[in-house]
Write an enzyme that holds these catalytic residues in place. Sequence first.
Site, short mmCIF file in Angstrom:
data_model
loop_
_atom_site.label_atom_id
_atom_site.label_comp_id
_atom_site.label_asym_id
_atom_site.label_seq_id
_atom_site.Cartn_x
_atom_site.Cartn_y
_atom_site.Cartn_z
N LYS A 124 -66.91 69.43 50.76
CA LYS A 124 -66.84 69.85 52.16
C LYS A 124 -67.07 68.65 53.08
O LYS A 124 -66.33 68.45 54.05
CB LYS A 124 -67.90 70.94 52.43
N GLN A 150 -75.68 75.76 52.26
CA GLN A 150 -75.04 76.12 50.98
C GLN A 150 -75.90 77.16 50.25
O GLN A 150 -77.09 76.96 50.04
CB GLN A 150 -74.87 74.85 50.12
N ASP A 181 -69.74 79.50 58.77
CA ASP A 181 -69.55 80.31 57.56
C ASP A 181 -69.28 81.78 57.91
O ASP A 181 -68.86 82.56 57.06
CB ASP A 181 -70.81 80.23 56.68
#
Length: 306
Positions: free
Chosen positions: A53, A97, A120
């Site tokens: 990412k 994460q 997200d």
Amino acid sequence: MSTLIDGKAQATRLREEIGRQVSRLRQHELVTPGLAVILVGEDPASQVYVRNKATQAREAGMSSFEYRLADSVPQTKLLDLIERLNRDPEVHGILVQLPLPPQVDESRVIQAIHPDKDIDGFHPINVGNIATGGHGMAPCTPLGCLMLLKHQLGDLSGKHAVVLGRSNIVGKPMASLLLQKHCTVTVAHSRTRQLEEVCCQADILVAAAGRTRLVKGDWIKPGATVIDVGINRIEADGRMRLVGDVDFDSAREVAGALTPVPGGVGPMTIACLLLNTLEATCRQHRIPFPDNIMSLAWGGTSSETT
Ligand code: NAD
């Protein structure tokens, strides 16, 4: 033999366009989109995801800020970091994460991220906006699946979509997005009875159960479009391989179109993370989100909500 849906190629096109828009923002608006990624612990798969990412964000011309915290980090320290990033004008998107270690309350962490920086799309405000057909940040994996479907099929209206899996990060938001596109949506899960029969009715089958090769060819309606979200690690011939939730060889004989694993949904997930970061940046600076990227992302039509 079904058409292979090339997620890698679509993701590359999307990332290239995002890169062009980022350089336009940097030149004309003097704004550089900034992505902050927080990794807690040493989980090898999470380390790979975070590295990919951050690398792809930098390749698109964004600023990337990485924070690696020990597995034993107290929750308050993580929340303090998020609070600091919420206030940092150079950070437009924050990603923590998952999964997190047991001493950290995942929902507390998700709710601590400012909804405008929640790239997200897990914050309850964004979840609610997507569920009610409003304008929210959509979670990257379902958004990537929807883009692949729009690109493959065009108008999704009236199609029967079966979503296999009801997690908060894939199954449920996938169902919301497909409803927004006027599909008739069935959500199947671990307690669903006659799963095979339910799947057989799908014009669109999105498999996100996390079960190796659960969906066989004879679970698929001939000509259906199958999106395989699953990422399962198996050992074959003495080495680790990634396989999906769909039994690729038998599915390929029946489906009209099918995503491979790897090379299907995975690359689109990261491209959508960059897309959300770009969108978050535009919103925070009140810059219109570019039309061409919208049409590239959504397959030629804008989002329909009625
Ligand atoms: P999860 O474990 O949170 O949820 C799995 C869902 O599948 C649950 O709702 C459960 O009810 C359902 N399920 C489990 N076994 C089933 C069975 N035998 N029959 C019917 N339903 C069943 O998983 P998740 O986070 O939603 O992820 C699902 C899969 O997608 C995993 O393999 C994960 O690695 C993968 N994934 C891929 C990406 C990507 O970028 N490609 C992103 C996120 C998740």
